[in-house]
Design an enzyme around this catalytic site. Structure first.
Site: not given
Ligand code: NOJ
Length: 556
Positions: A98, A199, A254, A327-328
């Protein structure tokens, strides 16, 4: 279409804090991951996407990095990392890191220096602005509630943080910042890692005008306001030349707030930027405008329209990532299907629907067991700062929701639903730790766990394993072109895939009632490639039980 390994691969995301603890401190770690490499090999995945393991004060569970070249102490040492990387490679699995470079931790030495004084050599590594009429420079909101600007008394200026105030945004317009990031990426590639998940990479280039955006329910503009800024493609092309062109990598950006047109640039097939993007338009189908805190259920027709737009839109020009969760996001079986009576069948149905599309599938740890959302009892059970901040802001400060309402939404949508420990077996703490887990274990682990599923032929795990194997055996699953059929159906997601003379028909029932579907004439003589239950046909009518999924194959 060019055939390459990362289009044919299946990626498995590990959230290290919750995967496997090896030393009894209640926190998952790198040795724990290494000890489970056999499990991943058994599943058949090709690539691990490892959520951040770098040194971090853990304001946002590792997405706030204070040293990009060191391992978080709770997770182990660099020697543990090297051992894990070796173990992955020995098992034929690649490892993607990541890369969190839109921001650092406020405890990163660059920021510690930057905030010291206006003329510090690191000042311009971050984004500092003077107050506007004694207030924040604009109305941008942080992803985690409140303003995206934090006032710093020391120099009487604000710094930008699109995430928490402990995650200051880097200034990518500064060439020294870019060189630091590229050097660091080359350092990890020299170590032997196989790529990067980047990210919020769509946010790195900010509009120098810093214009106000449209305010959301809390009064601030979305954190996505700066998405796809003026130089983002230029910077990624520079990264391609200085880093990525020298190694055989998988790169996935992402890209929150990305449009189809922008995605065609980020993930263009000419390899000028990244291999593929994570877009989130299908995750917004059950949102209430910009507000994710709702229990609105998706309308299947909207979901089909969005996914079809991306399937058709990128075909031949860029490449899709396929995912239902990470994970989000909450657990997909609870969100889009049935985590009660039909949990196993509907988890397999969602998997079929996703894995048969064009793109690279991502499995988030526990999805392959049909793990569910979690019955959190109170706000004290949550650990995620997004959930906790939203609760304080929307319930306590702004009284937009009552406590009960907000808890109800959190149980449905909170990121912590995905972050409870992996359920390995039916022993205490689901076999995750011998200590006290950092976040509660889902009490359903006695029923839902890997050990039970590995042994049972019709388990969700074994179904995922079969989907992965089929992808390796059938190029039509990877490269076939996609066509939606029955777009108006509220219950059935149906589409075909075509590669030369090979064709697939995918039928998925998203409802809890039996559905009858007329099978297109072309598939009259087809054979069933996979199904999640007994699916009968009468003449050309396919009778789909609740949450059934079936894939028919024919070679003309
Ligand atoms: C996206 C990530 O997937 C998330 O978990 C994170 O809180 C934010 N970016 C900030 O890095």
């Amino acid at each position: 279409m060019e055939r390459v390994w990362w289009k044919e691969a299946v990626v498995y995301q590990i959230y290290p804090r919750s995967f496997q603890d090896s030393n009894g401190d209640g926190i998952g770690d790198i040795k724990g991951i290494t000890s489970r490499m056999g499990y991943l090999k058994e599943l058949g995945i090709d690539v691990i996407w490892l959520s951040p393991v770098y040194e971090s004060p853990n304001d946002d569970n590792g997405y706030d990095i204070s040293d990009y070249r060191a391992i978080m102490k709770e997770f182990g040492t660099m020697a543990d990392f090297d051992e894990m990387l070796n173990a992955a490679h020995e098992n034929g699995i690649r490892l993607v890191m990541d890369l969190v470079v839109n921001h650092t931790s406020d405890e990163h030495p660059w920021f510690v220096e930057s905030r010291r004084s206006k003329d510090n050599p690191y000042r311009d590594y971050y984004i500092w602005r003077d107050p506007e009429n004694g207030k924040e420079p604009n109305n941008w909101g942080s992803c985690f509630s409140g303003s995206a600007w934090q006032y710093d008394k020391n120099t009487e200026m604000y710094y930008l943080h699109l995430f928490s105030k402990k995650q200051p945004d880097l200034n990518w317009d500064n060439p020294r910042v870019r060189e630091e990031v590229f050097d660091m990426m080359n350092w990890w590639l020299d170590k032997g890692v196989d790529g990067f998940r980047m990210d919020v990479i769509s946010l790195i280039s900010k509009n120098p005008e810093f214009p106000d955006g449209v305010p959301g329910i809390n009064g601030y503009a979305s954190f996505n306001e700066p998405a796809n800024g003026p130089h983002v493609h230029e910077y990624l092309r520079e990264m391609r030349k200085k880093v990525l062109d020298h190694a055989d990598t998988l790169t996935v950006g992402e890209c929150s707030g990305v449009t189809l047109e922008e995605a065609k640039k980020y993930a263009a097939s000419d390899n000028s930027e990244l291999n593929m993007v994570f877009q989130f338009e299908h995750m917004d189908v059950d949102a209430d405008g910009d507000n994710k805190w709702t229990d609105k259920k998706m309308d299947l027709r909207d979901m089909k329209a969005v996914l079809t737009k991306w399937q058709k839109g990128l075909e031949g020009v860029a490449w899709n990532s396929l995912f239902w969760q990470n994970h989000d996001q909450p657990r997909c079986v609870s969100r889009y299907a049935d985590d009660g009576t039909y949990r196993e069948r509907s988890a397999k149905m969602l998997a079929t629907c996703l894995h048969m599309m064009q793109g690279t599938p991502y499995i988030y740890q526990g999805e392959e067991l049909g793990m569910t959302n979690v019955p959190f009892a109170s706000i004290d059970d949550f650990r995620d700062l997004d959930s906790i901040n939203a609760y304080h802001e929307l319930v306590e400060e702004q009284s937009i929701f009552s406590e009960e309402e907000m808890l109800h939404y959190l149980r449905y949508k909170s990121r912590d639903n995905a972050r409870t420990p992996f359920q390995w077996d039916d022993t205490e703490n689901a076999g995750f730790t011998s200590g006290t887990p950092w976040i509660m274990v889902n009490p359903n682990y006695k029923e839902i766990n890997a050990m039970e599923q590995l042994e049972r032929e019709d388990s969700v795990f074994n179904y995922y394993k079969k989907l992965i194997r089929l992808r390796k055996e059938n190029p039509v699953i990877v490269y076939g072109s996609y066509n939606l059929i029955f777009p108006e159906s509220e219950e059935i997601f149906a589409y075909t895939r075509t590669l030369d003379r090979e064709k697939l028909l995918v039928l998925c029932n998203y409802s809890d009632t039996e559905q009858h579907v007329e099978r297109p004439e072309l598939f009259a003589e087809s054979r069933c490639m996979i199904s999640n239950c007994d699916v009968q046909t009468q003449e050309n009518t396919v009778i789909l039980p609740p949450y059934a999924a079936v894939v028919y194959y024919i070679e003309e």
